[in-house]
Write a protein that holds these residues in place. Structure first.
Motif, PDB file in Angstrom:
ATOM      1  N   ARG A 114       0.852  -1.210   0.061  1.00  0.00           N
ATOM      2  CA  ARG A 114      -0.037  -0.133  -0.030  1.00  0.00           C
ATOM      3  C   ARG A 114       0.810   1.540  -0.034  1.00  0.00           C
ATOM      4  N   ARG A 115       1.873   1.246   0.633  1.00  0.00           N
ATOM      5  CA  ARG A 115       2.801   2.395   1.076  1.00  0.00           C
ATOM      6  C   ARG A 115       3.513   2.607  -0.478  1.00  0.00           C
ATOM      7  N   LEU A 116       3.961   1.676  -1.298  1.00  0.00           N
ATOM      8  CA  LEU A 116       4.601   1.985  -2.398  1.00  0.00           C
ATOM      9  C   LEU A 116       3.439   2.318  -3.455  1.00  0.00           C
ATOM     10  N   ILE A 119       2.908   6.151  -2.723  1.00  0.00           N
ATOM     11  CA  ILE A 119       4.012   7.257  -3.018  1.00  0.00           C
ATOM     12  C   ILE A 119       3.844   7.125  -4.487  1.00  0.00           C
ATOM     13  N   GLN A 120       3.838   6.100  -5.226  1.00  0.00           N
ATOM     14  CA  GLN A 120       3.685   6.198  -6.722  1.00  0.00           C
ATOM     15  C   GLN A 120       2.632   7.026  -6.992  1.00  0.00           C
ATOM     16  N   GLY A 121       1.573   6.887  -6.501  1.00  0.00           N
ATOM     17  CA  GLY A 121       0.122   7.657  -6.972  1.00  0.00           C
ATOM     18  C   GLY A 121       0.291   9.008  -6.627  1.00  0.00           C
ATOM     19  N   LEU A 303      17.918  12.401  -8.082  1.00  0.00           N
ATOM     20  CA  LEU A 303      18.796  11.314  -7.535  1.00  0.00           C
ATOM     21  C   LEU A 303      18.068  11.306  -6.039  1.00  0.00           C
ATOM     22  N   ASP A 304      17.619  12.236  -5.564  1.00  0.00           N
ATOM     23  CA  ASP A 304      17.115  12.108  -4.074  1.00  0.00           C
ATOM     24  C   ASP A 304      15.975  11.125  -4.003  1.00  0.00           C
ATOM     25  N   LEU A 305      15.273  11.143  -5.319  1.00  0.00           N
ATOM     26  CA  LEU A 305      13.938  10.289  -5.225  1.00  0.00           C
ATOM     27  C   LEU A 305      14.167   8.789  -5.331  1.00  0.00           C
ATOM     28  N   GLY A 307      15.911   7.320  -2.788  1.00  0.00           N
ATOM     29  CA  GLY A 307      15.803   7.168  -1.323  1.00  0.00           C
ATOM     30  C   GLY A 307      17.354   6.881  -0.739  1.00  0.00           C
ATOM     31  N   ASN A 308      17.446   6.358   0.184  1.00  0.00           N
ATOM     32  CA  ASN A 308      18.791   6.233   0.733  1.00  0.00           C
ATOM     33  C   ASN A 308      19.466   4.889  -0.064  1.00  0.00           C
ATOM     34  N   GLU A 309      20.958   5.168  -0.183  1.00  0.00           N
ATOM     35  CA  GLU A 309      21.787   4.197  -0.819  1.00  0.00           C
ATOM     36  C   GLU A 309      21.493   2.709  -0.319  1.00  0.00           C
ATOM     37  N   ILE A 310      21.665   2.839   1.060  1.00  0.00           N
ATOM     38  CA  ILE A 310      21.477   1.560   1.714  1.00  0.00           C
ATOM     39  C   ILE A 310      20.054   1.678   2.557  1.00  0.00           C
ATOM     40  N   SER A 311      19.191   0.781   2.147  1.00  0.00           N
ATOM     41  CA  SER A 311      17.902   0.795   2.653  1.00  0.00           C
ATOM     42  C   SER A 311      17.398  -0.401   2.979  1.00  0.00           C
ATOM     43  N   THR A 312      16.762  -0.418   4.279  1.00  0.00           N
ATOM     44  CA  THR A 312      16.078  -1.684   4.741  1.00  0.00           C
ATOM     45  C   THR A 312      14.689  -2.110   4.011  1.00  0.00           C
ATOM     46  N   ASN A 313      14.034  -0.659   3.606  1.00  0.00           N
ATOM     47  CA  ASN A 313      12.905  -0.846   2.978  1.00  0.00           C
ATOM     48  C   ASN A 313      12.936  -1.475   1.722  1.00  0.00           C
ATOM     49  N   ALA A 314      13.875  -1.014   0.703  1.00  0.00           N
ATOM     50  CA  ALA A 314      14.203  -1.750  -0.277  1.00  0.00           C
ATOM     51  C   ALA A 314      14.544  -3.210  -0.153  1.00  0.00           C
ATOM     52  N   ILE A 322       8.133  -7.889  -3.885  1.00  0.00           N
ATOM     53  CA  ILE A 322       7.140  -6.861  -4.184  1.00  0.00           C
ATOM     54  C   ILE A 322       7.699  -5.702  -5.159  1.00  0.00           C
ATOM     55  N   LYS A 323       9.102  -5.599  -5.095  1.00  0.00           N
ATOM     56  CA  LYS A 323       9.590  -4.285  -5.859  1.00  0.00           C
ATOM     57  C   LYS A 323      10.985  -5.201  -6.371  1.00  0.00           C
ATOM     58  N   GLY A 324      11.204  -5.203  -7.667  1.00  0.00           N
ATOM     59  CA  GLY A 324      12.312  -5.642  -8.215  1.00  0.00           C
ATOM     60  C   GLY A 324      13.442  -4.721  -8.680  1.00  0.00           C
ATOM     61  N   LEU A 363      19.719  -1.810  -2.778  1.00  0.00           N
ATOM     62  CA  LEU A 363      18.842  -1.990  -4.082  1.00  0.00           C
ATOM     63  C   LEU A 363      18.515  -0.600  -4.680  1.00  0.00           C
ATOM     64  N   ASN A 364      18.689   0.413  -3.653  1.00  0.00           N
ATOM     65  CA  ASN A 364      17.914   1.748  -4.199  1.00  0.00           C
ATOM     66  C   ASN A 364      19.223   2.464  -4.919  1.00  0.00           C
ATOM     67  N   MET A 365      20.618   2.134  -4.518  1.00  0.00           N
ATOM     68  CA  MET A 365      21.902   2.509  -5.058  1.00  0.00           C
ATOM     69  C   MET A 365      22.122   1.700  -6.673  1.00  0.00           C
TER      70      MET A 365
HETATM   71  N1  BYC Z   1      11.601  12.632  -0.213  1.00  0.00           N
HETATM   72  O1  BYC Z   1      14.606   3.272   3.076  1.00  0.00           O
HETATM   73  P1  BYC Z   1      14.333   4.848   2.399  1.00  0.00           P
HETATM   74  C1  BYC Z   1       7.308   9.322 -11.045  1.00  0.00           C
HETATM   75  C2  BYC Z   1      11.798   8.622   3.091  1.00  0.00           C
HETATM   76  S1  BYC Z   1       8.420   9.390 -10.284  1.00  0.00           S
HETATM   77  C3  BYC Z   1      10.964  12.309   1.247  1.00  0.00           C
HETATM   78  O2  BYC Z   1      15.650   5.023   1.599  1.00  0.00           O
HETATM   79  P2  BYC Z   1      12.802   3.341   0.288  1.00  0.00           P
HETATM   80  C4  BYC Z   1       6.860  10.454 -11.851  1.00  0.00           C
HETATM   81  C5  BYC Z   1      11.379   7.153   2.745  1.00  0.00           C
HETATM   82  O3  BYC Z   1       9.927   7.178   2.288  1.00  0.00           O
HETATM   83  C6  BYC Z   1       8.668   7.779  -9.280  1.00  0.00           C
HETATM   84  N2  BYC Z   1      11.112  11.393   1.853  1.00  0.00           N
HETATM   85  O4  BYC Z   1      13.361   4.719   1.440  1.00  0.00           O
HETATM   86  C7  BYC Z   1       7.820  11.076 -12.300  1.00  0.00           C
HETATM   87  C8  BYC Z   1      11.437   6.758   4.063  1.00  0.00           C
HETATM   88  O5  BYC Z   1      10.252   6.999   5.156  1.00  0.00           O
HETATM   89  P3  BYC Z   1       9.355   6.244   6.086  1.00  0.00           P
HETATM   90  C9  BYC Z   1       7.740   7.577  -7.931  1.00  0.00           C
HETATM   91  C10 BYC Z   1      11.999  10.402   1.206  1.00  0.00           C
HETATM   92  O6  BYC Z   1      11.608   3.352   0.701  1.00  0.00           O
HETATM   93  C11 BYC Z   1       7.355  12.533 -13.088  1.00  0.00           C
HETATM   94  C12 BYC Z   1      12.520   7.060   4.796  1.00  0.00           C
HETATM   95  O7  BYC Z   1      12.874   8.350   3.959  1.00  0.00           O
HETATM   96  N3  BYC Z   1       7.671   6.208  -7.636  1.00  0.00           N
HETATM   97  O8  BYC Z   1       6.749   8.142 -11.172  1.00  0.00           O
HETATM   98  O9  BYC Z   1      13.789   2.439   0.098  1.00  0.00           O
HETATM   99  C13 BYC Z   1       6.317  12.789 -13.033  1.00  0.00           C
HETATM  100  C14 BYC Z   1      13.761   6.177   4.487  1.00  0.00           C
HETATM  101  O10 BYC Z   1      13.869   5.910   3.354  1.00  0.00           O
HETATM  102  C15 BYC Z   1      12.610  10.367   0.107  1.00  0.00           C
HETATM  103  C16 BYC Z   1       8.245   5.638  -6.686  1.00  0.00           C
HETATM  104  O11 BYC Z   1       9.264   6.442  -5.894  1.00  0.00           O
HETATM  105  C17 BYC Z   1      12.346  11.604  -0.714  1.00  0.00           C
HETATM  106  N4  BYC Z   1      13.100  11.696  -1.888  1.00  0.00           N
HETATM  107  O12 BYC Z   1      13.113   4.333  -0.990  1.00  0.00           O
HETATM  108  C18 BYC Z   1       5.174  12.120 -12.559  1.00  0.00           C
HETATM  109  C19 BYC Z   1       8.118   4.261  -6.281  1.00  0.00           C
HETATM  110  N5  BYC Z   1      13.349   9.253  -0.299  1.00  0.00           N
HETATM  111  O13 BYC Z   1       8.436   5.428   5.147  1.00  0.00           O
HETATM  112  C20 BYC Z   1       5.239  10.701 -12.031  1.00  0.00           C
HETATM  113  C21 BYC Z   1       7.736   4.012  -5.043  1.00  0.00           C
HETATM  114  C22 BYC Z   1      13.189   8.435   0.852  1.00  0.00           C
HETATM  115  O14 BYC Z   1      10.450   5.418   6.794  1.00  0.00           O
HETATM  116  N6  BYC Z   1       8.568   4.460  -3.980  1.00  0.00           N
HETATM  117  N7  BYC Z   1      12.309   8.922   1.698  1.00  0.00           N
HETATM  118  O15 BYC Z   1       8.674   7.298   6.832  1.00  0.00           O
HETATM  119  C23 BYC Z   1       9.643   3.719  -3.630  1.00  0.00           C
HETATM  120  O16 BYC Z   1      10.064   2.724  -4.018  1.00  0.00           O
HETATM  121  C24 BYC Z   1      10.433   4.230  -2.349  1.00  0.00           C
HETATM  122  O17 BYC Z   1       9.476   4.776  -1.241  1.00  0.00           O
HETATM  123  C25 BYC Z   1      11.456   5.304  -2.399  1.00  0.00           C
HETATM  124  C26 BYC Z   1      12.371   5.354  -1.459  1.00  0.00           C
HETATM  125  C27 BYC Z   1      12.366   4.713  -3.691  1.00  0.00           C
HETATM  126  C28 BYC Z   1      10.738   6.594  -2.758  1.00  0.00           C
END
Ligand code: BYC
Length: 480
Positions: A114-116, A119-121, A303-305, A307-314, A322-324, A363-365
């Motif tokens: 749901r979280r992924l 975030i995508q949405g 690049l900030d999007l 997430g962290n280079e080293i991530s337990t979430n990922a 869930i995410k490859g 995996l984020n890296m």
């Molecule tokens: N800003 O373990 P980490 C698109 C948070 S673009 C704020 O490193 P993870 C589009 C993170 O949420 C693609 N917060 O994170 C383009 C976590 O917080 P919680 C969009 C951030 O999960 C143009 C904490 O830091 N889709 O489609 O490994 C036009 C620890 O982080 C940020 C997706 O992103 C940030 N930049 O990786 C229209 C795919 N980065 O939950 C559309 C779905 C990290 O501990 N999302 N944090 O409070 C994901 O796969 C992952 O959530 C992320 C982050 C890659 C974004």
């Protein structure tokens, strides 16, 4: 139900047999008016009554899915389109690799999924909000049409995620779907979830950079989600990717056309030094060093999007299936990554180093590395344009440590070459590497609308071919 062709009979076009699913149909129909209110408030400002030459999906067959016609944006056929279900698809990676792909949400991974999806949405409407004023300064009707095409498709991508939330996540999915319409890009109290989606897109060069760099993060993230063992997510994102390709085309060719105009005018005026900014600006074009600064900004924000280079979430999302990885199905390894390592660029003991870490946590890296390589392809094509004019300048991607707010380098300052610098040096050199207020003012001064069919603003060349092979003077938008 023919999964390839889209059913346009009901209120919500779809290829998921919505009429046979009254609960989800009712939930979506309830959400629909709120979506339209959001679109009218936050979608392209001033052009809702104009007729726009848009493509609409009529099928999910990769060959020929689109139909072009004049449409008023609020009447665009936003709908639910999933790529066809693969026969007997298996989970491609993680602890469940080789098991049958899930058609329902696996209970133990519900919150993570749901979280992924949320975030995508969240990113989709955010980008429409960021771009809502750009129509007014479009450099041509061709570009205006491309902006609106991108906007309506981002709107559709929101529908795609909302469908998953409403079909598979019950009451809390419906709540999340509502919340996606409440948050606003850049709002102090209810901002969008990820940093880059709260930044401004103040001018067309930013728009092109955004669609080149940030939409490309969209591509990478969608590719990673397209590998998901949760089959409805995989199928949804696979179709989104076919739309996404055009967005990156808009970005790459938009920047390329801007560069080309600059080079052309420099050549005509006999200016050889690309750093003679005053002389170049007198020509009414954007000097190459300023284009570089914009690239530095949008690349680093994007690049900030990752997430962290080293991530337990990922790691957890991969382990769960869930995410490859990018093109997981084309990679030749065990798809579990429990005993392998991956090189990660880190900040340690005052230095930037590369260190092998367990591959699962990197995996984020890894996705970011794939992203950087993909960006480099486009940048090299821009440089070919500059080379053609024999101008001694190359656009370069800055070092990954430059101007970061998330991850290993968020606590330090680094220059574009990856040298760690102190705050004073950063403050002093910032305006040489990121757009300054005078750069912004200059670009803004060029943003004069050009609404006559076939005409283009001074700072950009026309495209090589029209959309849907239309001639150069085609009226892509009939402004109301
Ligand atoms: N800003 O373990 P980490 C698109 C948070 S673009 C704020 O490193 P993870 C589009 C993170 O949420 C693609 N917060 O994170 C383009 C976590 O917080 P919680 C969009 C951030 O999960 C143009 C904490 O830091 N889709 O489609 O490994 C036009 C620890 O982080 C940020 C997706 O992103 C940030 N930049 O990786 C229209 C795919 N980065 O939950 C559309 C779905 C990290 O501990 N999302 N944090 O409070 C994901 O796969 C992952 O959530 C992320 C982050 C890659 C974004």
């Amino acid at each position: 139900m023919n999964i390839i062709n889209v059913d346009y009979d009901g209120l919500i076009p779809n290829n998921v047999n919505l009429s046979g699913d009254p609960r989800v149909k009712a939930a979506l129909e309830k959400w629909h008016p709120g979506y339209l209110d959001w679109w009218n408030d936050m979608g392209p400002d001033g052009f809702q009554e104009s007729l726009v030459y848009l493509r609409t999906a009529v099928s999910v067959d990769p060959k020929g899915w689109a139909k072009f016609d004049y449409v008023k944006m609020p009447d665009y056929k936003w709908g639910i389109l999933l790529a066809p279900q693969g026969e007997d698809r298996k989970i491609p990676f993680g602890a469940h690799a080789g098991e049958k792909a899930w058609q329902e949400v696996p209970g133990e991974y519900r919150a993570m999924l749901r979280r992924l999806i949320v975030i995508q949405g969240d990113t989709e409407p955010a980008s429409v909000e960021q771009q809502r004023l750009l129509g007014k300064t479009a450099p041509s009707l061709y570009d205006m049409r491309n902006l609106f095409q991108v906007n309506v498709e981002e709107g559709r991508h929101l529908w795609a995620m909302v469908y998953l939330l409403q079909k598979y996540f019950g009451a809390d999915g419906r709540e999340e779907a509502e919340a996606l319409l409440q948050r606003r890009s850049g709002d102090e109290d209810t901002p969008r979830m990820l940093g880059a989606f709260n930044e401004e897109t103040p001018d067309w060069l930013s728009f092109f950079m955004f669609t080149f760099f940030t939409d490309r993060d969209g591509k990478m993230q969608l590719e990673a989600l397209a590998q998901s063992g949760f089959d409805p997510l995989s199928r949804t994102t696979r179709f989104m990717l076919t739309e996404e390709a055009h967005h990156m085309f808009v970005g790459e060719t938009g920047v390329g056309r801007t560069i080309e105009r600059t080079c052309q005018e420099m050549q005509k005026a006999g200016i050889e030094d690309p750093f003679d900014i005053n002389a170049v600006r007198k020509l009414g074009v954007i000097d190459l060093p300023t284009i570089q600064k914009k690239a530095n900004l949008h690349f680093s924000l994007t690049l900030d999007l990752f997430g962290n280079e080293i991530s337990t979430n990922a790691a957890n999302a991969f382990h769960a299936g869930i995410k490859g990885r990018y093109r997981e199905d084309k990679l030749d390894d065990d798809h579990k990554l429990e005993s392998s390592t991956y090189p990660v660029t880190r900040f340690k003991d005052g230095r930037i180093i590369t260190e092998e870490v367990p591959a699962l946590s990197a995996l984020n890296m890894r996705l970011r590395d794939d992203y950087v390589a993909d960006c480099q392809g486009g940048v090299s094509r821009w440089n070919k344009v500059i080379e053609k004019y024999n101008i001694g300048f190359q656009i370069k991607l800055p070092h990954v440590a430059f101007h970061r707010h998330i991850g290993e380098f968020s606590s330090i300052k680094a220059d574009v070459d990856g040298n760690v610098i102190d705050d004073a040096k950063w403050e002093k050199s910032k305006e040489e590497v990121l757009p300054s207020s005078s750069d912004k003012d200059y670009i803004e001064s060029l943003m004069n609308p050009q609404f006559e069919p076939g005409k283009f603003a001074s700072w950009i060349v026309p495209p090589k071919v029209g959309i849907d092979n239309k001639p150069g003077d085609f009226e892509y938008v009939k402004i109301a």
